[in-house]
Write a protein that holds these residues in place. Structure first.
Motif, PDB file in Angstrom:
ATOM      1  N   ASN A   4      -3.975   2.956  -4.746  1.00  0.00           N
ATOM      2  CA  ASN A   4      -4.149   4.364  -4.407  1.00  0.00           C
ATOM      3  C   ASN A   4      -2.782   4.974  -4.065  1.00  0.00           C
ATOM      4  O   ASN A   4      -2.368   4.996  -2.915  1.00  0.00           O
ATOM      5  N   ALA A   5      -2.111   5.404  -5.099  1.00  0.00           N
ATOM      6  CA  ALA A   5      -0.784   5.985  -4.902  1.00  0.00           C
ATOM      7  C   ALA A   5      -0.545   6.985  -6.013  1.00  0.00           C
ATOM      8  O   ALA A   5      -1.311   7.041  -6.971  1.00  0.00           O
ATOM      9  N   LYS A   6       0.490   7.761  -5.860  1.00  0.00           N
ATOM     10  CA  LYS A   6       0.818   8.713  -6.907  1.00  0.00           C
ATOM     11  C   LYS A   6       2.058   8.219  -7.652  1.00  0.00           C
ATOM     12  O   LYS A   6       3.041   7.808  -7.053  1.00  0.00           O
ATOM     13  N   ASP A  41       0.831  -1.206   0.000  1.00  0.00           N
ATOM     14  CA  ASP A  41       0.000   0.000   0.000  1.00  0.00           C
ATOM     15  C   ASP A  41       0.868   1.259   0.000  1.00  0.00           C
ATOM     16  O   ASP A  41       0.693   2.159   0.825  1.00  0.00           O
ATOM     17  N   VAL A  42       1.807   1.313  -0.923  1.00  0.00           N
ATOM     18  CA  VAL A  42       2.700   2.474  -0.956  1.00  0.00           C
ATOM     19  C   VAL A  42       1.928   3.704  -1.405  1.00  0.00           C
ATOM     20  O   VAL A  42       0.898   3.613  -2.075  1.00  0.00           O
ATOM     21  N   ASP A  43       2.442   4.861  -1.003  1.00  0.00           N
ATOM     22  CA  ASP A  43       1.792   6.131  -1.343  1.00  0.00           C
ATOM     23  C   ASP A  43       2.348   6.726  -2.621  1.00  0.00           C
ATOM     24  O   ASP A  43       1.684   7.477  -3.314  1.00  0.00           O
ATOM     25  N   TYR A  44       3.597   6.404  -2.893  1.00  0.00           N
ATOM     26  CA  TYR A  44       4.282   7.210  -3.909  1.00  0.00           C
ATOM     27  C   TYR A  44       5.306   6.380  -4.661  1.00  0.00           C
ATOM     28  O   TYR A  44       6.076   5.637  -4.056  1.00  0.00           O
ATOM     29  N   ALA A 102      10.075  12.450  -0.515  1.00  0.00           N
ATOM     30  CA  ALA A 102       8.717  12.006  -0.168  1.00  0.00           C
ATOM     31  C   ALA A 102       8.758  11.183   1.112  1.00  0.00           C
ATOM     32  O   ALA A 102       7.889  11.315   1.985  1.00  0.00           O
ATOM     33  N   ALA A 119       5.682   9.788   3.476  1.00  0.00           N
ATOM     34  CA  ALA A 119       4.958   8.877   2.583  1.00  0.00           C
ATOM     35  C   ALA A 119       5.670   7.529   2.557  1.00  0.00           C
ATOM     36  O   ALA A 119       6.883   7.456   2.769  1.00  0.00           O
TER      37      ALA A 119
END
Ligand code: SF4
Ligand code: SF4
Ligand code: SF4
Lengths: 407, 315, 300
Positions: A49-51, A20-23, A68, A73
């Protein structure tokens, strides 16, 4: 839990997805591209759900990953070979920031001459950068190591970034059955990153990366990095235990293959260890007491585990899939170093260089290694110069291409 | 933070300080003044990404002059670092991992050596990605932190540590200053401007205006540098004003690439500006180098000629 | 071997002073080492430079913590803890200060051990002769004479060589030589007891423990704490506001790079002297001529 045919690249990407990484900052380089293609598709399809962002170089990519992470993050990124070298400055900078993240390096030999297949000069060039390094042998391990990587990196006793190394081509493009864990099990194993203190927030400003002159404070904080990296051994073991409890797979800092009664041991790492195991198996059938010790955790260097495994063996060969011109094999030197103080250390420590640029290591070559150890068995003097695995046939091929190139 | 709606005169400038005294920078550093003034508009909810340069030394452990966050990164990658922070804040807020009150303005702070040279790729990338950030280049026209060697920002005719005047090179630096503003402008960012620390109202108004845009907001500030330029520290502002009045440092802005000069100078002879600085001494002594001085003047005249005909230049 | 440690401020010519001394001694046939040490600070901040002068090859390197002579190029450094000028001061050592104060005053004020304090107003001579406050040649001249390491000829040649290399004009160099000779003649040679290594107790090497964050990680949590650094010590001249002339235009407030000028409730500017670096931009920018400058004399 599902089982699927996955490449090493896809497995690593799955690791990032499940964590579930953010970035995910990226920059394409062969053979890493499938990782970032997969992740960007998942993000575009809202399965993750990440950028995702494509940067302008690996230097920028690793920088964005680090900043980041310094903002709190959970960050994943991947590169290979020249890319890792291009971002090398930032590897050191980011570990000095003491921020957690996971980077996958898809090993590929370094230019020049430029080539596509793997050896470990890229990843081992980063061995002193302060990053934790986990080297994997198969696709399953690639996925699992990414998950374990976050847990180790985010442990406050460590707080150092992690590189997971998987071999280009041999793993990156190779499919094999891989168990994809359930998201809820992963959540249990890897809770959300605690980003309470020390990140950039309006309410709690901090300054990171400030210059520190005069040597004293610098020595202190650099040494803290060393101690934290050392902590990563016990943290790793704890994480491996939890991992086993939830997922059933066991990963120690080193892997022992046919080691119990082995008189002769081959030490190696990464995907070629599979070839090594096969060779050991055949040699065993022929009655040779041979075993294989695979190094998985290479930074921190699990010296105690290595010493334990190598004491009282008759002979050990360390196969380095890398070359330090003018010195020899990198891992050979490290293994020798940690054995020095043990009286029961093996008589023979043989340095072997093979698999450069992804060159195959054949059964015959593995057997040659063991024969060579035995040859030196009762001799006083063992050469410390490395043996290059290079046959008469290889020389013919080489002569041929040199002829064509014209002298 | 900045109470002023518009900046008309000095009285409109925010009295609150965000860069506190006691930094190790040179006395009279023009770049520091520009940063201090810019910060007064930016306010406190800021994180600075400082690419290696003189201003690296602003925070030397255990000290920082800032009341807000700061991160030092390497020379090549200020904007890349800004990307990571901006993206991280955005996604953490979007995911609800942190409250949106914790949001920050992301500001890159770099010298010209980084902006014009080693960091240009990273800047171009960030503008292309339409990164929502501020970029402040303090331009002292050479590699100041290393002792003042030539960079592509060094003007023709100026002396630096690696372009000393000699018989073969009487002009000292032989190349023209790279036009970074135009390189940026080709990317058509929402807002970009040149500023000067000695024009605080113009500077503040531009930062204020920039805040209305999302995306890259890029600034180059003239950074008079007593140490590198060779003049007494007290003259920083006088020299900055002369740079503007001689037309060698045009004050301008470009909105989505559309260029406008915010001040039309009095066009004093450039000599007035040059002769105050040690880095131009060789143009006057021991013998006057008319050729070079004229060439500098011509460069300025040529720059302004097309604009002076256009009506967009308002007085 | 004679070990000399110079203290000064960036831009004052301290590095050049050490080089002039080094070159002069070199010309006299000594083995010499000279080196500057720059901190993080830029111009105006304390810097140090070192000379080792010996009849035998020099088997030392780096900073000098056990100087035989400490040469203070700027009296304001005595009050600047960051400059650490008293490090290694000892009985029998020489403590040279560029100041207009008496030696006895300095001995008492700083409770120095029984070292030989020598004072001379080098800045005064330099300003009067050269017109600038760069004390490289004059300070070097004093130390040349005190140590007896170089005669006038070597000193003059060294000054020429070093000042040429930093691109001073011939006339400025000549003035510097003139000022240097004035200083040289005012000083006299002083016998020096050089430092002998005499271990009382060795350093205790400790095993550094691991610390969890925040302690183990170099992050600054404090805000705006550079204020504690007191860069007011850098000042050679002090800006003083004449409130009778001040028209409260606020120009000085927006012109100070270091944010050392604030406005009071009546919009009068107030200077924070603890950190004002003395750049004098405020003085130069005040069109009402309401800011005056004073040569900084420390009120010890
Ligand atoms: S060298 Fe120039 S730009 Fe750098 S801190 Fe000093 S005055 Fe400022
Ligand atoms: S610049 Fe001069 S007149 Fe204006 S506020 Fe400052 S001291 Fe007063
Ligand atoms: S002299 Fe004036 S402008 Fe300079 S630091 Fe002091 S108060 Fe500020």
């Amino acid at each position: 839990m599902v089982r699927e045919m996955l490449t090493g690249n896809a497995s690593a990407a799955w690791g990032a997805r499940l964590a579930d990484v953010d970035y995910v900052p990226s920059f394409p380089i062969t053979p890493q591209t499938e990782i970032i293609e997969n992740i960007s598709s998942w993000i575009r399809d809202r399965e993750m759900n990440a950028k995702f962002v494509t940067m302008d170089s690996e230097h920028s990519m690793i920088t964005a990953a680090g900043t980041a992470a310094a903002t709190g993050a959970r960050v994943f990124t991947a590169t290979s070979s020249q890319g890792l070298l291009y971002g090398m400055e930032m590897l050191y900078t980011i570990s000095g920031w003491r921020v957690p993240l996971v980077l996958v390096n898809v090993a590929r030999a370094i230019s020049s001459p430029i080539t596509l297949e793997p050896d470990h000069n890229d990843i081992l060039a980063a061995r002193d950068s302060g990053w934790i390094q986990i080297h994997v042998e198969n696709c399953q391990e690639a996925l699992d190591a990414v998950l374990m990587g976050y847990k180790i990196s985010e442990d406050e006793r460590v707080f150092l970034p992690v590189i997971v190394n998987l071999d280009g081509f041999y793993l990156s493009f190779t499919r094999e059955p891989v168990e994809i864990p359930d998201q809820k099990d992963v959540k249990k194993f890897l809770p959300p990153f605690n980003r309470e203190n020390g990140y950039f927030r309006a309410s709690k400003p901090v300054s990171r990366g400030a210059a520190l002159l005069g040597g004293t404070g610098y020595s202190f904080f650099k040494y803290q990095m060393h101690l934290s990296a050392c902590n990563a051994i016990s943290v790793y073991k704890g994480v491996a235990k939890e991992f086993k409890a939830i997922f059933g797979r066991e990963y120690d800092t080193v892997e022992r293959y046919e080691m119990d009664d082995a008189e002769y041991v081959i030490v190696m790492s990464n995907s070629f260890a599979t070839k090594g195991k096969a060779a050991v198996h055949i040699m065993r059938e022929k009655g040779h007491k041979v075993g294989l010790l695979k190094l998985r955790l290479i930074r921190p260097f699990p010296a105690d585990d290595i010493i334990n495994e190598l004491l009282n063996r008759k002979g050990v060969a360390i196969i380095d899939q890398n070359i330090a011109p003018g010195s020899g094999g990198i891992l050979y030197n490290e293994v020798c170093g940690c054995l020095y103080h043990s009286k029961e250390r093996p008589n023979i420590l043989l340095s072997v260089i093979g698999g450069l640029g992804g060159k195959d290591i054949s059964q015959a070559e593995f057997e040659h290694i063991i024969d060579t150890i035995k040859k030196y068995h009762n001799k006083k003097k063992v050469p410390i110069k490395p043996i290059l695995l290079f046959t008469e046939e290889d020389m013919k091929v080489t002569n041929n291409i040199i002829d064509i190139a014209g002298i | 933070m900045d109470r002023a709606k518009i900046y008309k005169n000095v009285k409109d400038i925010n009295e609150e300080e965000f860069v506190l005294p006691g930094t190790p920078l040179c006395a009279g550093c023009g770049g520091l003044l520009a940063l201090r003034l810019a910060y007064k508009v930016l306010g406190q909810k800021v994180v600075i990404l400082n690419a290696a340069g003189c201003f690296t030394l602003l925070s030397t452990y255990p000290y920082t002059p800032f009341r807000s966050s700061w991160l030092y990164t390497a020379m090549a990658c200020g904007p890349a670092g800004a990307q990571g922070i901006r993206d991280a804040l955005d996604i953490l807020i979007e995911k609800g991992s942190i409250p949106k009150e914790e949001n920050l303005k992301v500001v890159v702070l770099t010298g010209d050596g980084s902006a014009y040279d080693i960091g240009l790729q990273s800047t171009s990338g960030a503008i292309h990605r339409n990164l929502d950030f501020y970029y402040i280049c303090y331009d002292n026209e050479a590699f100041g932190n290393t002792g003042f060697q030539m960079a592509s920002s060094s003007p023709y005719g100026s002396r630096t540590g690696t372009t000393q005047p000699s018989d073969a090179y009487p002009m000292a630096t032989e190349q023209q200053k790279k036009d970074l503003f135009e390189i940026w402008r080709a990317h058509k960012p929402p807002y970009m401007a040149t500023v000067s620390p000695a024009h605080p109202v113009d500077l503040s108004a531009k930062f204020k205006k920039a805040s209305e845009y999302k995306g890259p907001k890029l600034f180059i500030t003239l950074a008079p540098c007593p140490t590198g330029w060779g003049y007494g520290a007290s003259r920083s502002n006088r020299i900055a004003k002369l740079a503007v009045e001689c037309g060698i440092w045009p004050l301008k802005e470009a909105i989505e690439g559309k260029l406008k000069h915010t001040y039309i100078p009095k066009f004093k002879p450039v000599e007035e500006y040059l002769s105050l600085q040690g880095r131009y001494d060789h143009l006057f002594k021991p013998v006057r180098n008319d050729f070079t001085i004229k060439k500098i003047q011509k460069g300025i005249d040529r720059y302004w000629a097309p604009f002076l005909k256009l009506t967009s230049c308002k007085r | 071997m004679i070990r000399v440690r110079f203290h000064g401020r960036g831009g004052q010519g301290i590095k050049t002073a050490s080089r002039i001394l080094g070159t002069a001694a070199f010309l006299e046939g000594y083995y010499v080492q000279d080196a500057p040490l720059y901190g993080a600070e830029r111009r105006g901040a304390p810097i140090t430079a070192f000379d080792r002068i010996s009849k035998e090859p020099v088997l030392e390197r780096g900073i000098i913590t056990n100087p035989d002579i400490i040469a203070i190029g700027d009296e304001t450094l005595l009050n600047d803890a960051a400059a650490n000028v008293f490090q290694g001061i000892r009985k029998g050592g020489i403590f040279f200060v560029n100041t207009h104060y008496e030696a006895s005053h300095i001995l008492e004020r700083y409770c120095l051990p029984e070292c030989k304090v020598i004072v001379h107003d080098v800045t005064d001579i330099t300003i009067n002769t050269v017109g600038k406050a760069s004390v490289s040649a004059t300070l070097a001249a004093c130390i040349c004479r005190i140590t007896g390491t170089a005669g006038k000829e070597a000193l003059i040649n060294a000054i020429k060589k070093e000042l040429k290399s930093i691109e001073l004009k011939d006339e400025t160099i000549d003035k510097n030589i003139e000022a240097a000779i004035l200083c040289y003649d005012k000083m006299s040679e002083v016998p020096i007891e050089t430092y002998r290594f005499n271990p009382v107790s060795g350093p205790k090497i400790i095993a550094v423990k691991h610390y969890l964050p925040p302690k183990g990680v170099a992050v600054i949590y404090a805000k705006g704490n550079t204020k504690k650094r007191k860069t007011g010590n850098w000042r050679l001249f002090k800006p003083c506001i004449n409130y009778e002339r001040c028209v409260r235009c606020g120009i000085c407030f927006v012109s100070c790079p270091d944010g050392c000028i604030s406005l009071d409730t009546d919009n009068y500017p107030v200077i924070e002297y603890a950190n004002c670096k003395g750049c004098l931009i405020c003085y130069e920018e005040c069109s009402a001529k309401a800011i005056e400058t004073k040569r900084e004399v420390r009120t010890w």
